[in-house]
Scaffold this motif. Structure first.
Motif, PDB file in Angstrom:
ATOM      1  N   ASP A 107     -27.350  -0.966  -1.705  1.00 35.33           N
ATOM      2  CA  ASP A 107     -28.320  -1.987  -2.109  1.00 35.33           C
ATOM      3  C   ASP A 107     -27.643  -3.284  -2.549  1.00 35.33           C
ATOM      4  O   ASP A 107     -28.051  -4.373  -2.148  1.00 35.33           O
ATOM      5  CB  ASP A 107     -29.195  -1.464  -3.254  1.00 35.33           C
ATOM      6  CG  ASP A 107     -30.170  -0.410  -2.766  1.00 35.33           C
ATOM      7  OD1 ASP A 107     -30.392  -0.347  -1.544  1.00 35.33           O
ATOM      8  OD2 ASP A 107     -30.698   0.340  -3.598  1.00 35.33           O
ATOM      9  N   GLN A 108     -26.602  -3.163  -3.368  1.00 35.59           N
ATOM     10  CA  GLN A 108     -25.951  -4.357  -3.909  1.00 35.59           C
ATOM     11  C   GLN A 108     -25.369  -5.216  -2.794  1.00 35.59           C
ATOM     12  O   GLN A 108     -25.554  -6.432  -2.757  1.00 35.59           O
ATOM     13  CB  GLN A 108     -24.859  -3.929  -4.874  1.00 35.59           C
ATOM     14  CG  GLN A 108     -24.560  -5.001  -5.888  1.00 35.59           C
ATOM     15  CD  GLN A 108     -23.471  -4.562  -6.856  1.00 35.59           C
ATOM     16  OE1 GLN A 108     -23.031  -3.395  -6.836  1.00 35.59           O
ATOM     17  NE2 GLN A 108     -23.020  -5.478  -7.672  1.00 35.59           N
ATOM     18  N   HIS A 111     -28.155  -6.791  -0.697  1.00 34.14           N
ATOM     19  CA  HIS A 111     -28.861  -7.896  -1.354  1.00 34.14           C
ATOM     20  C   HIS A 111     -28.051  -9.187  -1.363  1.00 34.14           C
ATOM     21  O   HIS A 111     -28.578 -10.252  -1.647  1.00 34.14           O
ATOM     22  CB  HIS A 111     -29.237  -7.503  -2.788  1.00 34.14           C
ATOM     23  CG  HIS A 111     -30.317  -6.472  -2.832  1.00 34.14           C
ATOM     24  ND1 HIS A 111     -30.619  -5.758  -3.943  1.00 34.14           N
ATOM     25  CD2 HIS A 111     -31.158  -6.033  -1.869  1.00 34.14           C
ATOM     26  CE1 HIS A 111     -31.606  -4.915  -3.681  1.00 34.14           C
ATOM     27  NE2 HIS A 111     -31.941  -5.072  -2.413  1.00 34.14           N
ATOM     28  N   GLU A 112     -26.767  -9.090  -1.041  1.00 30.85           N
ATOM     29  CA  GLU A 112     -25.959 -10.316  -1.007  1.00 30.85           C
ATOM     30  C   GLU A 112     -25.845 -10.884   0.396  1.00 30.85           C
ATOM     31  O   GLU A 112     -25.292 -11.963   0.584  1.00 30.85           O
ATOM     32  CB  GLU A 112     -24.575 -10.032  -1.590  1.00 30.85           C
ATOM     33  CG  GLU A 112     -24.617 -10.147  -3.108  1.00 30.85           C
ATOM     34  CD  GLU A 112     -23.428  -9.503  -3.802  1.00 30.85           C
ATOM     35  OE1 GLU A 112     -22.431  -9.204  -3.120  1.00 30.85           O
ATOM     36  OE2 GLU A 112     -23.528  -9.305  -5.029  1.00 30.85           O
ATOM     37  N   ARG A 134     -34.984  -1.264  -1.047  1.00 30.09           N
ATOM     38  CA  ARG A 134     -33.897  -0.431  -1.565  1.00 30.09           C
ATOM     39  C   ARG A 134     -33.765   0.866  -0.781  1.00 30.09           C
ATOM     40  O   ARG A 134     -34.725   1.325  -0.171  1.00 30.09           O
ATOM     41  CB  ARG A 134     -34.167  -0.104  -3.035  1.00 30.09           C
ATOM     42  CG  ARG A 134     -34.041  -1.325  -3.893  1.00 30.09           C
ATOM     43  CD  ARG A 134     -34.432  -1.106  -5.318  1.00 30.09           C
ATOM     44  NE  ARG A 134     -34.301  -2.356  -6.036  1.00 30.09           N
ATOM     45  CZ  ARG A 134     -33.147  -2.820  -6.528  1.00 30.09           C
ATOM     46  NH1 ARG A 134     -32.047  -2.109  -6.417  1.00 30.09           N
ATOM     47  NH2 ARG A 134     -33.107  -3.991  -7.140  1.00 30.09           N
TER      48      ARG A 134
END
Lengths: 474, 293
Positions: A107-108, A111-112, A134
């Protein structure tokens, strides 16, 4: 003497006989009397027991008593809620969109990712989560939908999605129902009629995700704006609809009227631009449709124009946006349920403006910006059984030309994504959809350089609708 | 120039001279045609080969509704899947519900199988009752009168014409009714299976029994389990036909069931324009002829 005695005895005998008969008669009478009395006693007793039974039973079914009781009930009911208006409740429905997502990026990391010079992730808003955002389980939305005629002149529609974080009024608008001459006016907040997919609610889409052109040019939530819209249905034997909308222009991707303040990271110098005058977004469209036997063709052209102010970190953009859209849907109906549908949309965005930033010394630098970007999607969906549907979709950003200060900026310009889906709908009110695919438009940004990070996805999506929900248009 | 504009005006007024009627189903269109003949221009939305519950709300229908003076629907939620979005996009105030140009025929009928409490767990039930009332020939005169009255209201100039057409139609209909009553009465006690409760009005009137429906619940496609149960329970109870509506011809679940029950699949017209039903009269003639086999 003998004679006398004989006579007497005969006489007395006959008398006695007579007497006996008399006695019998009397006896008989008395018996009769007794029987009658017995009968009387019996009936009296019967009446007595009956009366007792009756006393044990509830009151006799007397119509007037019933009526009075009912009347009294009603009287009470009216006293409790004399102005009850439940008959005037609007159509209320609730739609749940829930999904299970598998993705090859954490997810991290996901999301970038950005789509170079076209899209970057915005902060999540309350009430409206990004769809399938997610890994694992996602509550995409639980949407409350209301509809009712306001009066003989207006209909009102409202769409209120709830998410984990809260609620939001996505749509709330009134539509005229009595204008003459084929006109219809809409006021409030609504999904703009730009193109084919944008006016549709996400639960009416054929895929779980939005195609790339819609995502990058209209935003993750689509072009949903406050404003007024008018359309005119031409009095032609075929379908011809012309429309115009005047909107606030609050779109993150193409039409933001809000000013901004940017700050240099080193010197903390700042620069601000004010809000643009509103309304900021003007839009027009024409849609037409015709049938060729069992083939229905629907096609349209849309145009939107407005100013765009948008800041990202230490730089900002002030531009004029022109957005062109062309859509085509061709659906061949085999029977009431089975069909084969081809649908595509092409969008072209033309932006001219100024880029604001800071140089190393912290001084403001303004440079002219020119962006010409375009993309399309094309999908083929077949409903081959009342309950089964399958489809494939290809999406591509094929033009991504950005010039800053007259110089071409190196930008990836071949950004595809492709998906396949299979869905099972037990009824019109429930749907389970499996979608797999890869999005090759996502990049990791290293300063001005980009590195492609393909995102592979598997989405198992569940949709359920309860309550009074109207049928969807074609 | 003057001649041209006069011609244009003439054409324009000609197109407005007729009462423009849109009907949702062909049988409604037939009644409108009987009453209005050449003085109405008629457009029918559903095709007889379509499932009457699932008509596609094509934009081409919107164009026809835009100019309509009168929309006649079956009602009782039968058109809930396509009429609301079409009406909403029609931009025509004349035919909106509550106006004179909107006629809901179910309002003139005593519906059967009305449910006190409905829930979607019962399948696609209509809270108003069974909406397929047009398949009882005794209902047609009531419906025809309702349509005739409304056409008269909207087009008073042609009212005498509509009235005389209506009376003529009713005269012919009532004559035929005697034949149908005699014919269908001979079928009393006949036992059939149906796919959906389409023919219940007809069967109820003439004492034809429905032993079961292939759908487990209205609008829910047959499941293997339900078909198994049907075979077990209805197997030897003297069912003569498995009845299918015209638009369901070739339905495999019905064929399979008929085979196990060793009976015939009987396809009946459900509307004008399929299975030999050329008009309203032949619709019932054909149903009677096929059921009497």
């Amino acid at each position: 003497m003998k004679k006398v005695v004989l006579m007497l005895s005969i006489f007395s005998l006959s008398f006695a006989q007579e007497n006996l008969q008399e006695l019998r008669r009397q006896l008989e009478e008395q018996r009769k009397l007794i029987r009658e009395l017995e009968k009387k006693i019996q009936t009296l007793e019967k009446a007595q027991t009956k009366r007792e039974e009756d006393r044990a039973k509830p009151a006799p079914a007397d119509r007037s008593i019933q009526l009075r009781a009912r009347f009294e009930d009603r009287l009470k009911a009216y006293q409790v809620s004399p102005f009850k208006q439940t008959a005037l409740l609007p159509d209320i429905s609730f739609i749940l969109d829930f999904s299970l997502v598998g993705r090859n990026r954490k997810d991290q990391e996901f999301h970038e990712l950005v789509i170079p010079r076209l899209w970057h992730r915005h902060e999540e808003e309350h009430g409206h989560a990004l769809l399938n955002d997610r890994r694992g389980f996602n509550l995409n939305y639980g949407e409350l939908f209301l509809y009712a005629p306001v009066d003989p002149y207006f209909d009102l529609y409202a769409t209120i999605p709830f998410s984990d974080h809260g609620a939001e009024v996505e749509e709330a608008y009134a539509v005229t129902r009595g204008l003459p001459g084929g006109f219809q006016i809409k006021v409030g907040k609504f999904r703009s009629s730009f193109g084919r997919l944008n006016p549709q609610h996400p639960h009416a889409w054929d895929f779980a995700t939005q195609p790339l052109p819609n995502k990058v040019f209209l935003g993750d939530h689509g072009l949903v704006e406050k404003g007024v819209g008018i359309n005119w249905l031409a009095p032609t034997p075929f379908y011809l609809l012309l429309g115009a909308e005047v909107l606030q222009g609050e779109n993150d991707q193409s039409f933001g009227y809000r000013g901004f303040t940017i700050e240099d990271n080193n010197t903390h110098n700042t620069f601000s631009l004010e809000d643009k005058p509103v309304p900021n977004l003007y839009l027009g469209f024409v849609k037409t449709s015709f049938d060729l036997g069992n083939l229905t063709v629907l096609t349209g052209f849309s145009y939107a124009q407005g100013k765009h102010r948008h800041a990202h970190g230490d730089h900002g953009l002030d531009a004029k946006t022109r957005l062109y859209g062309f859509d085509l849907t061709a659906r061949y109906h085999i029977d009431s349920f089975r069909y084969l549908a081809l649908q595509g949309e092409y969008m072209f965005r033309d932006q001219d403006g100024t880029r604001y930033g800071f140089n190393n010394a912290g001084a403001l630098v303004t440079r002219p910006v020119e962006r010409k970007q375009a993309g399309f999607y094309a999908q083929l969906v077949g409903r081959f059984h009342k309950q089964w549907k399958a489809g494939i979709r290809y999406e591509l950003i094929n033009k991504n030309s950005v010039r800053v200060g007259g110089n071409r900026v190196a930008t990836p310009s071949n950004l595809p994504a492709y998906y396949a889906m299979l869905e099972y709908s037990p009824t019109e009110f429930s749907r389970i959809r499996l979608q797999v695919g890869e999005n090759r438009a996502f990049y990791e940004a290293h300063g001005g350089r980009f590195e492609r990070k393909p995102v592979k996805e598997v989405i198992l999506q569940f949709n359920f609708a309860i309550g009074a929900h109207g049928a969807h248009p074609f | 120039m003057l001649k041209l504009s006069a011609l244009l005006f003439f054409l324009f007024s000609l197109s407005f001279a007729q009462l423009r009627v849109v009907a949702t189903y062909p049988w409604i269109g037939e009644i409108v045609r009987e009453v209005g003949k050449e003085r109405v221009s008629l457009y029918v939305i559903a095709k007889p080969t379509e499932d009457f519950h699932f008509v596609v709300p094509k934009p081409s229908h919107i164009a026809r509704l835009r100019n309509a003076d009168l929309l006649v629907i079956n009602g009782a939620s039968l058109e809930v899947g396509f009429i609301p979005p079409l009406l909403q996009q029609s931009n025509n105030p004349k035919i909106q519900p509550g106006r004179e140009g909107f006629l809901d025929l179910s309002q003139f009928m005593e519906l059967i199988e009305k449910q006190e409490n409905v829930s979607r767990e019962m399948g696609d039930v209509h809270p108003e009752g069974n909406p397929h009332f047009h398949l009882d020939p005794h209902n047609i005169p009531v419906l025809a009168r309702a349509i005739g009255d409304r056409m008269c209201q909207l087009d008073q100039k042609n009212c005498p014409y509509y009235r005389s057409n209506l009376e003529d139609f009713l005269r012919r209909w009532n004559t035929k009714l005697k034949d149908w009553d005699a014919g269908f009465s001979r079928l009393k006690g006949l036992r059939v299976m149906q796919y959906h409760k389409t023919y219940n009005y007809l069967f109820k009137r003439y004492g034809i029994e429905t032993a079961g429906t292939i759908e487990p619940l209205p609008g829910i496609p047959p499941t293997a389990k339900h078909l198994e149960r049907l075979k077990r329970e209805v197997g030897d109870r003297g069912v003569k036909f498995v009845v299918l509506e015209g638009f369901r011809r070739g339905e495999r679940s019905a064929e399979g069931l008929a085979q196990t029950l060793k009976v015939r699949v009987l396809v009946l017209p459900q509307d004008v324009g399929v299975e030999g039903a050329k008009d309203l009269f032949t619709l019932f003639d054909e149903i009677l002829r096929r059921l009497s086999q």
